[in-house]
Design a protein around this motif. Structure first.
Motif, PDB file in Angstrom:
ATOM      1  N   GLN A 267       1.202   3.228  -6.326  1.00  0.00           N
ATOM      2  CA  GLN A 267       1.935   2.379  -5.390  1.00  0.00           C
ATOM      3  C   GLN A 267       1.049   1.921  -4.236  1.00  0.00           C
ATOM      4  OE1 GLN A 267       5.126   5.096  -4.609  1.00  0.00           O
ATOM      5  NE2 GLN A 267       6.451   4.217  -6.180  1.00  0.00           N
ATOM      6  N   LEU A 268       0.170   2.806  -3.763  1.00  0.00           N
ATOM      7  CA  LEU A 268      -0.737   2.406  -2.686  1.00  0.00           C
ATOM      8  C   LEU A 268      -1.720   1.351  -3.175  1.00  0.00           C
ATOM      9  CD1 LEU A 268      -1.717   2.706   0.206  1.00  0.00           C
ATOM     10  CD2 LEU A 268      -3.177   4.591  -0.542  1.00  0.00           C
ATOM     11  N   ARG A 269      -2.241   1.538  -4.380  1.00  0.00           N
ATOM     12  CA  ARG A 269      -3.159   0.532  -4.929  1.00  0.00           C
ATOM     13  C   ARG A 269      -2.466  -0.824  -5.049  1.00  0.00           C
ATOM     14  NH1 ARG A 269      -7.956   2.402  -7.218  1.00  0.00           N
ATOM     15  NH2 ARG A 269      -8.130   4.681  -7.434  1.00  0.00           N
ATOM     16  N   LEU A 270      -1.215  -0.831  -5.492  1.00  0.00           N
ATOM     17  CA  LEU A 270      -0.461  -2.075  -5.593  1.00  0.00           C
ATOM     18  C   LEU A 270      -0.265  -2.706  -4.214  1.00  0.00           C
ATOM     19  CD1 LEU A 270       2.315  -1.144  -8.190  1.00  0.00           C
ATOM     20  CD2 LEU A 270       0.489  -2.825  -8.492  1.00  0.00           C
ATOM     21  N   ALA A 271       0.058  -1.863  -3.226  1.00  0.00           N
ATOM     22  CA  ALA A 271       0.260  -2.383  -1.872  1.00  0.00           C
ATOM     23  C   ALA A 271      -1.031  -2.979  -1.310  1.00  0.00           C
ATOM     24  CB  ALA A 271       0.769  -1.267  -0.959  1.00  0.00           C
ATOM     25  N   LEU A 272      -2.159  -2.359  -1.600  1.00  0.00           N
ATOM     26  CA  LEU A 272      -3.442  -2.872  -1.115  1.00  0.00           C
ATOM     27  C   LEU A 272      -3.825  -4.177  -1.803  1.00  0.00           C
ATOM     28  CD1 LEU A 272      -5.420   0.484  -0.903  1.00  0.00           C
ATOM     29  CD2 LEU A 272      -4.723  -0.953   1.021  1.00  0.00           C
ATOM     30  N   GLU A 273      -3.269  -4.377  -2.988  1.00  0.00           N
ATOM     31  CA  GLU A 273      -3.535  -5.618  -3.713  1.00  0.00           C
ATOM     32  C   GLU A 273      -2.442  -6.657  -3.468  1.00  0.00           C
ATOM     33  OE1 GLU A 273      -3.725  -4.271  -7.713  1.00  0.00           O
ATOM     34  OE2 GLU A 273      -5.562  -3.096  -7.403  1.00  0.00           O
ATOM     35  N   ASP A 274      -1.586  -6.398  -2.450  1.00  0.00           N
ATOM     36  CA  ASP A 274      -0.474  -7.291  -2.114  1.00  0.00           C
ATOM     37  C   ASP A 274       0.547  -7.385  -3.233  1.00  0.00           C
ATOM     38  OD1 ASP A 274      -1.447  -7.906   0.421  1.00  0.00           O
ATOM     39  OD2 ASP A 274      -2.773  -9.441  -0.400  1.00  0.00           O
ATOM     40  N   GLY A 275       0.654  -6.325  -4.027  1.00  0.00           N
ATOM     41  CA  GLY A 275       1.657  -6.294  -5.081  1.00  0.00           C
ATOM     42  C   GLY A 275       2.935  -5.656  -4.582  1.00  0.00           C
TER      43      GLY A 275
END
Length: 351
Positions: free
Chosen positions: A118-126
């Motif tokens: 979820q953090l990786r998605l948030a950092l990718e604006d997902g």
């Protein structure tokens, strides 16, 4: 050149560059409440920071706290994430669910993997796929902080990898550390990485790389203080973070440690072992201290306050005759306020 490469100029506040939306403001407010409730020493120290830096520290603290809460429930596989209670009670029992054997806890490991995803998605604006409002807010604020301050992502993943070491059933799981070197390998991820995350937020007057060794050492010093204070709590979770060879030098083994815990009494051999480890801990604080001068002047009082108050936990352990099984060593509220007030009056220029 990135801010990681050149360090933040003393008058730069990158957090001001991007305005907060209402949702993002609410996410940071949620992190602030978590920091206020669970991290009294850190929270008090953040009052000496500018609002932009303060909320960033709250976000990083709340993220670490959320992960720590997940790990603290490791070993009880009948628990899953509670979508209605967020970071206050990350895991809740599932009615009617039967717990598998103690040594096969996949629940906490799966939740850590999900948090990382979820953090990786948030950092990718997902989009973050979660029904847990509190966790969504924590990850949103943490991702925004990481982006605003150009925090190297490796420090986040290193932290999560260290947390997996505390989860039964993972490939790297361990509950004992034979030497201080082994423990420091763990603390590199669990504590030093936190110090390295904070550096771009705090700002430096030198290239960030030059300030990293001291920042890592201060994180390690804080962590070892926690281990010395929380011996009883860790034993209850079947964890011993104090290096076994250091304890053995004073005639203390695991059976001895557990007997003291059972009797709620620290005997002479264990007192000598704890006194030795407190001296080791103070040496780490001394090595970290010169790094404060490498930080932006406006943040030095906050870090000095945090270091002073956390180191004083060691004084409280000594004052209690090392009786770590009868109560948790804390610094009195009045003392915390006095130290913070001194930081407020320290002439370090514009904050």
């Amino acid at each position: 050149m990135s801010r990681r490469a050149q360090g933040l100029p003393r008058d730069t506040v990158p957090g001001e560059a991007r305005p907060l939306t209402a949702d993002l403001d609410a996410a940071y407010a949620s992190c602030r409440r978590i920091a206020a409730e669970h991290g009294r020493t850190y929270y008090l120290a953040t009052t000496l920071l500018s609002p932009e830096r303060r909320r960033a520290v709250h976000a990083l603290y709340a993220f670490a706290r959320m992960v720590d809460d997940i790990v603290d429930h490791a070993g009880n596989p009948a628990h899953v994430l509670d979508p209605h209670d967020g970071a206050r009670r990350i895991l809740a029992p599932v009615p009617g669910r039967r717990a598998p054997a103690r040594h096969t806890d996949t629940s906490a490991a799966q939740h850590l993997d999900l948090v990382e995803k979820q953090l990786r998605l948030a950092l990718e604006d997902g989009d973050i796929d979660t029904t847990d409002t509190r966790r969504h807010q924590i990850i949103t604020a943490a991702a925004d902080t990481i982006t605003r301050y150009d925090i190297a992502h490796i420090h986040i993943w290193t932290f999560l990898d260290a947390m997996r070491m505390d989860v039964p059933g993972t490939a790297t799981h361990r509950t004992r550390y034979a030497t201080m070197s082994e423990l420091r390998e763990y603390m590199h991820g669990s504590a030093a990485a936190i110090g390295l995350q904070l550096l771009p937020v705090l700002g430096t007057v030198v290239p960030v790389e030059a300030a990293e060794p001291a920042a890592a050492a201060l994180g390690e010093a804080f962590q070892l203080t926690n281990f010395l204070r929380d011996v009883a709590e860790d034993l209850d979770r079947d964890r011993i973070y104090l290096p076994t060879d250091e304890l053995a030098a004073f005639g203390v083994d695991e059976a001895h440690l557990r007997d003291c815990h059972r009797r709620r009494h620290t005997d002479a051999p264990l007192r000598r072992a704890l006194a030795h480890l407190i001296a080791v801990n103070r040496d780490i604080y001394r090595r970290a201290a010169p790094g404060i001068a490498l930080l932006a002047p406006r943040v030095r009082p906050a870090i000095t306050t945090a270091a002073t108050l956390y180191a004083e936990i060691l004084d409280r352990i000594e004052a209690a005759e090392y009786q770590v099984f009868t109560g948790r060593a804390t610094v009195a509220r009045r003392r915390r306020i006095l130290v913070a007030a001194k930081g407020l009056t320290t002439p370090t220029g514009h904050r």
